[in-house]
Design a protein around this motif. Structure first.
Motif, PDB file in Angstrom:
ATOM      1  N   GLU A 170      42.325  29.210  46.431  1.00 40.44           N
ATOM      2  CA  GLU A 170      41.021  29.322  45.770  1.00 40.44           C
ATOM      3  C   GLU A 170      40.136  30.389  46.412  1.00 40.44           C
ATOM      4  O   GLU A 170      39.091  30.731  45.867  1.00 40.44           O
ATOM      5  CB  GLU A 170      40.297  27.973  45.816  1.00 40.44           C
ATOM      6  CG  GLU A 170      40.972  26.876  45.020  1.00 40.44           C
ATOM      7  CD  GLU A 170      40.284  25.538  45.164  1.00 40.44           C
ATOM      8  OE1 GLU A 170      40.269  24.774  44.178  1.00 40.44           O
ATOM      9  OE2 GLU A 170      39.761  25.230  46.262  1.00 40.44           O
ATOM     10  N   VAL A 171      40.530  30.887  47.572  1.00 43.92           N
ATOM     11  CA  VAL A 171      39.735  31.883  48.288  1.00 43.92           C
ATOM     12  C   VAL A 171      40.313  33.267  48.005  1.00 43.92           C
ATOM     13  O   VAL A 171      41.490  33.526  48.261  1.00 43.92           O
ATOM     14  CB  VAL A 171      39.724  31.601  49.809  1.00 43.92           C
ATOM     15  CG1 VAL A 171      38.964  32.701  50.548  1.00 43.92           C
ATOM     16  CG2 VAL A 171      39.088  30.251  50.086  1.00 43.92           C
ATOM     17  N   ARG A 172      39.487  34.130  47.480  1.00 45.47           N
ATOM     18  CA  ARG A 172      39.938  35.471  47.108  1.00 45.47           C
ATOM     19  C   ARG A 172      40.128  36.358  48.343  1.00 45.47           C
ATOM     20  O   ARG A 172      39.405  36.231  49.327  1.00 45.47           O
ATOM     21  CB  ARG A 172      38.932  36.122  46.168  1.00 45.47           C
ATOM     22  CG  ARG A 172      38.841  35.444  44.816  1.00 45.47           C
ATOM     23  CD  ARG A 172      37.803  36.106  43.956  1.00 45.47           C
ATOM     24  NE  ARG A 172      37.807  35.572  42.607  1.00 45.47           N
ATOM     25  CZ  ARG A 172      36.951  35.940  41.662  1.00 45.47           C
ATOM     26  NH1 ARG A 172      36.024  36.853  41.929  1.00 45.47           N
ATOM     27  NH2 ARG A 172      37.016  35.416  40.461  1.00 45.47           N
ATOM     28  N   ASP A 173      41.070  37.275  48.236  1.00 44.33           N
ATOM     29  CA  ASP A 173      41.334  38.237  49.304  1.00 44.33           C
ATOM     30  C   ASP A 173      40.320  39.375  49.176  1.00 44.33           C
ATOM     31  O   ASP A 173      40.343  40.120  48.195  1.00 44.33           O
ATOM     32  CB  ASP A 173      42.765  38.775  49.163  1.00 44.33           C
ATOM     33  CG  ASP A 173      43.129  39.774  50.243  1.00 44.33           C
ATOM     34  OD1 ASP A 173      42.234  40.218  50.998  1.00 44.33           O
ATOM     35  OD2 ASP A 173      44.316  40.128  50.333  1.00 44.33           O
ATOM     36  N   PRO A 174      39.413  39.546  50.166  1.00 42.72           N
ATOM     37  CA  PRO A 174      38.398  40.602  50.029  1.00 42.72           C
ATOM     38  C   PRO A 174      39.007  41.993  49.955  1.00 42.72           C
ATOM     39  O   PRO A 174      38.446  42.887  49.313  1.00 42.72           O
ATOM     40  CB  PRO A 174      37.534  40.433  51.285  1.00 42.72           C
ATOM     41  CG  PRO A 174      38.378  39.678  52.250  1.00 42.72           C
ATOM     42  CD  PRO A 174      39.271  38.805  51.421  1.00 42.72           C
ATOM     43  N   GLY A 175      40.159  42.205  50.616  1.00 42.82           N
ATOM     44  CA  GLY A 175      40.798  43.516  50.558  1.00 42.82           C
ATOM     45  C   GLY A 175      41.220  43.905  49.149  1.00 42.82           C
ATOM     46  O   GLY A 175      41.274  45.090  48.817  1.00 42.82           O
ATOM     47  N   LYS A 176      41.521  42.889  48.308  1.00 47.86           N
ATOM     48  CA  LYS A 176      41.922  43.158  46.928  1.00 47.86           C
ATOM     49  C   LYS A 176      40.746  43.142  45.963  1.00 47.86           C
ATOM     50  O   LYS A 176      40.799  43.763  44.902  1.00 47.86           O
ATOM     51  CB  LYS A 176      42.958  42.115  46.479  1.00 47.86           C
ATOM     52  CG  LYS A 176      44.266  42.171  47.250  1.00 47.86           C
ATOM     53  CD  LYS A 176      45.211  41.073  46.779  1.00 47.86           C
ATOM     54  CE  LYS A 176      46.533  41.117  47.538  1.00 47.86           C
ATOM     55  NZ  LYS A 176      47.433  40.008  47.152  1.00 47.86           N
ATOM     56  N   GLU A 177      39.691  42.402  46.320  1.00 56.44           N
ATOM     57  CA  GLU A 177      38.585  42.195  45.382  1.00 56.44           C
ATOM     58  C   GLU A 177      37.462  43.222  45.519  1.00 56.44           C
ATOM     59  O   GLU A 177      36.780  43.521  44.546  1.00 56.44           O
ATOM     60  CB  GLU A 177      37.985  40.790  45.594  1.00 56.44           C
ATOM     61  CG  GLU A 177      38.963  39.655  45.341  1.00 56.44           C
ATOM     62  CD  GLU A 177      39.366  39.533  43.889  1.00 56.44           C
ATOM     63  OE1 GLU A 177      38.571  39.898  43.010  1.00 56.44           O
ATOM     64  OE2 GLU A 177      40.499  39.077  43.632  1.00 56.44           O
ATOM     65  N   LEU A 178      37.257  43.758  46.747  1.00 51.76           N
ATOM     66  CA  LEU A 178      36.099  44.632  46.976  1.00 51.76           C
ATOM     67  C   LEU A 178      36.501  46.096  46.871  1.00 51.76           C
ATOM     68  O   LEU A 178      37.547  46.501  47.392  1.00 51.76           O
ATOM     69  CB  LEU A 178      35.487  44.347  48.351  1.00 51.76           C
ATOM     70  CG  LEU A 178      35.107  42.883  48.594  1.00 51.76           C
ATOM     71  CD1 LEU A 178      34.469  42.721  49.961  1.00 51.76           C
ATOM     72  CD2 LEU A 178      34.176  42.370  47.503  1.00 51.76           C
TER      73      LEU A 178
END
Length: 205
Positions: A170-178
């Motif tokens: 449920e926790v998004r990967d910031p490296g992929k999202e930002l």
């Protein structure tokens, strides 16, 4: 006095502790009703078939999971009841982990835990003090209101607190999202020193 929203037993090793679970926060959001202008008439939402525009009675509404565009698997209410997890009677601690190892993004909702009776206050305090002294959190799962929760039991000054946690997926990967993140960490030097001084100057209790 608040009422518990769940009662059960915390188990860890050979010990057990009957407890109640209480909400730790409350919502102060202002909620509005929809009214027709210049009247006190409430506006109601209707459940309407989007193809025919006709209102559908509740007994004719079922849930469906969309496999592809316009293709659904229909799930009847009794089928949902059969696969729903039953209410937990126990909160079984399976592991103790360093509280600092749990990233803040994983924390969801906070609940207070209280012993169910004065005769259980001693074991309650022993568990609280042990968690506080070791800096650990007890990891457990339990079911409440038909949903299974991953939780962390941790100590505060005079009480035990239960935090529901997000599951890893449920926790998004910031490296992929930002879109943009710094390529390197800031080096020690005058600029970092100035930034730290500004943080210190604006620090408050």
């Amino acid at each position: 006095m608040a009422r518990s929203i769940w009662t059960g037993v915390i188990t860890f090793g050979l010990a057990s502790l009957p407890v109640g679970l209480y909400t730790a926060t409350e919502d102060h959001t202002v909620h509005f009703h929809q009214l027709q202008r210049n009247t006190a008439d409430r506006i109601r939402n209707r459940r309407v078939n989007e193809r025919t525009g006709m209102e559908v009675p509740p007994e004719n509404i079922v849930k469906g999971y969309e496999l592809a565009a316009g293709e659904y698997i229909i799930v009847e209410p009794d089928e949902l009841d059969q696969i729903a997890p039953g209410r937990s009677q126990t909160l079984d601690i399976t592991d103790f982990v360093d509280l600092t190892d749990i990233e803040p993004v994983y924390f969801d909702r906070t609940y207070y835990i209280a012993p169910r009776g004065k005769e259980y206050t001693k074991i309650y305090e022993l568990l609280r003090a042990a968690l506080e002294e070791t800096g650990k959190a007890g990891i457990a799962t339990f079911v409440m209101r038909g949903k299974q929760y991953l939780t962390a039991l941790r100590a505060e000054d005079r009480l035990l607190v239960l935090q529901t946690l997000h599951w890893a997926d449920e926790v998004r990967d910031p490296g992929k999202e930002l879109p943009e993140l710094p390529a390197h960490r800031a080096d020690k030097g005058k600029e970092l020193t100035l930034a730290m001084q500004l943080v210190e100057a604006l620090s408050a209790p």
